[in-house]
Design a protein around this motif. Sequence first.
Motif, PDB file in Angstrom:
ATOM      1  N   ASN A  99       9.147  13.853 -22.381  1.00 28.23           N
ATOM      2  CA  ASN A  99       9.593  12.808 -21.465  1.00 28.23           C
ATOM      3  C   ASN A  99      10.241  11.669 -22.249  1.00 28.23           C
ATOM      4  O   ASN A  99       9.569  10.985 -23.032  1.00 28.23           O
ATOM      5  N   PRO A 100      11.539  11.442 -22.044  1.00 26.69           N
ATOM      6  CA  PRO A 100      12.198  10.324 -22.744  1.00 26.69           C
ATOM      7  C   PRO A 100      11.877   8.971 -22.132  1.00 26.69           C
ATOM      8  O   PRO A 100      12.376   7.950 -22.598  1.00 26.69           O
ATOM      9  N   VAL A 129       8.027  19.666 -20.772  1.00 28.79           N
ATOM     10  CA  VAL A 129       9.221  18.886 -21.122  1.00 28.79           C
ATOM     11  C   VAL A 129       8.793  17.603 -21.825  1.00 28.79           C
ATOM     12  O   VAL A 129       7.830  16.943 -21.403  1.00 28.79           O
ATOM     13  N   LYS A 167      22.212  13.639 -16.149  1.00 29.82           N
ATOM     14  CA  LYS A 167      21.451  13.898 -17.359  1.00 29.82           C
ATOM     15  C   LYS A 167      20.742  15.242 -17.251  1.00 29.82           C
ATOM     16  O   LYS A 167      20.246  15.612 -16.190  1.00 29.82           O
ATOM     17  N   THR A 168      20.701  15.956 -18.374  1.00 34.88           N
ATOM     18  CA  THR A 168      20.044  17.259 -18.435  1.00 34.88           C
ATOM     19  C   THR A 168      19.000  17.239 -19.543  1.00 34.88           C
ATOM     20  O   THR A 168      19.276  16.778 -20.656  1.00 34.88           O
ATOM     21  N   PHE A 169      17.806  17.726 -19.241  1.00 36.51           N
ATOM     22  CA  PHE A 169      16.703  17.766 -20.190  1.00 36.51           C
ATOM     23  C   PHE A 169      16.285  19.218 -20.415  1.00 36.51           C
ATOM     24  O   PHE A 169      16.352  20.044 -19.505  1.00 36.51           O
ATOM     25  N   ASP A 179      16.748  24.315 -18.149  1.00 33.55           N
ATOM     26  CA  ASP A 179      17.380  23.002 -18.050  1.00 33.55           C
ATOM     27  C   ASP A 179      16.820  22.264 -16.849  1.00 33.55           C
ATOM     28  O   ASP A 179      16.690  22.845 -15.759  1.00 33.55           O
TER      29      ASP A 179
END
Length: 386
Positions: A297-298, A295, A269-271, A260
């Motif tokens: 990337n949003p 990860v 926020k957690t990705f 996480d």
Amino acid sequence: MTAWTKLRDGLQEIWVFGMALLWLLLAGCGGERKADPAAEAPPTSQVESAQDATIVTVSHPEQFPMTAAEARQATSQLVVTGVVAPDISRTVPVISVAAGRVVETKARLGDTVKKGQVLMRVQSADVSGAFSDYRKAVADEQLANTQLERAKLLYDKGAISQNDLQTSENAENKAKVDVETAREHLRVLGSGTEHPSGVVDIVAPISGVITDQQVTNAAGVQGLAATANPFTISDLSSVWILCDVYENDLANVHVGETADIKLSAYPDKTFGGKISNIGSVLDPSIRTVKVRIEVKNPGLMKVGMFVSAIFHGQKEETHQVVPASAILHLHDRDWVYVAAGDNKFKRIEIRAGATLPNNTQEVLSGLQSGQKVVTNALVLQNTVEQ
């Protein structure tokens, strides 16, 4: 009595009075006075305790409702710090094969560009020379083609031998190769055959963000011999999180496991990410190993941002759960307020964990099960600061 006798008696009285007075003075000064230790000692020091900055006093504590921490079983966690870095496999240098002078730049550091977008224009003698070679090759091919047609006609009439015809065909084939080579040379330099300009457009090879720029207007580029690329474009749709993990914690980290990710800029926020690599070299100065997490990337992750990575282990642990509003984020630390008696609250430091459903959050350390905390720490903090 004679006058002399009266004078003598008066003098004697004066002398006796003087001697008595002198004796009294000597008696008062001759004795040594004893010192009083209590009087001469320095005053006793009084120790005053400084006010504890973590304790606050309020007039109406009933205005701040409290809730008890609840125990929750969870797997062990390892929290480390890291930084956002571009994915090297998605980072592409922008090069100019043609050497020359930059006449215009149409993008700069930090811009988001699309594939095929013009980044700069370069005036190059290489392009001019290549276009000249192309035009000569086209002219030679036209001549060779004309000679081949004439040779075929003469051969049909028996005026020349077959060897002469084959020689003309060979010359025509070589002329075509020269045209194709000159055309490909122009294409490699970034130009085309439709215009004879010596200015070539350098376009973006991929879509992404310009993360490095080494040229400006009127600067010179040296083509493939350049030591630095004019631009570097990074596709930040997927990024790397590079973390430092101490060697004592490496047993809890495995390639392929999930982690996480929390950004310092967006703590709520957690990705999710996946561990793709564990470094093979240990940093001897701080005894850590680089761990790479991939990860998606949003759009919120910027290169260079600080993050916290949470690795989940297999061991069961007991954590406390409190309302998320009970945790106060102050000076990059996490705090809660607990009752201290006499209309007082004490602020204690904790280590916050993952955010849970129903607006609750884990507390990894610093709080005991059943211990009551102020439900909304921010309201109490704002009240104290007013």
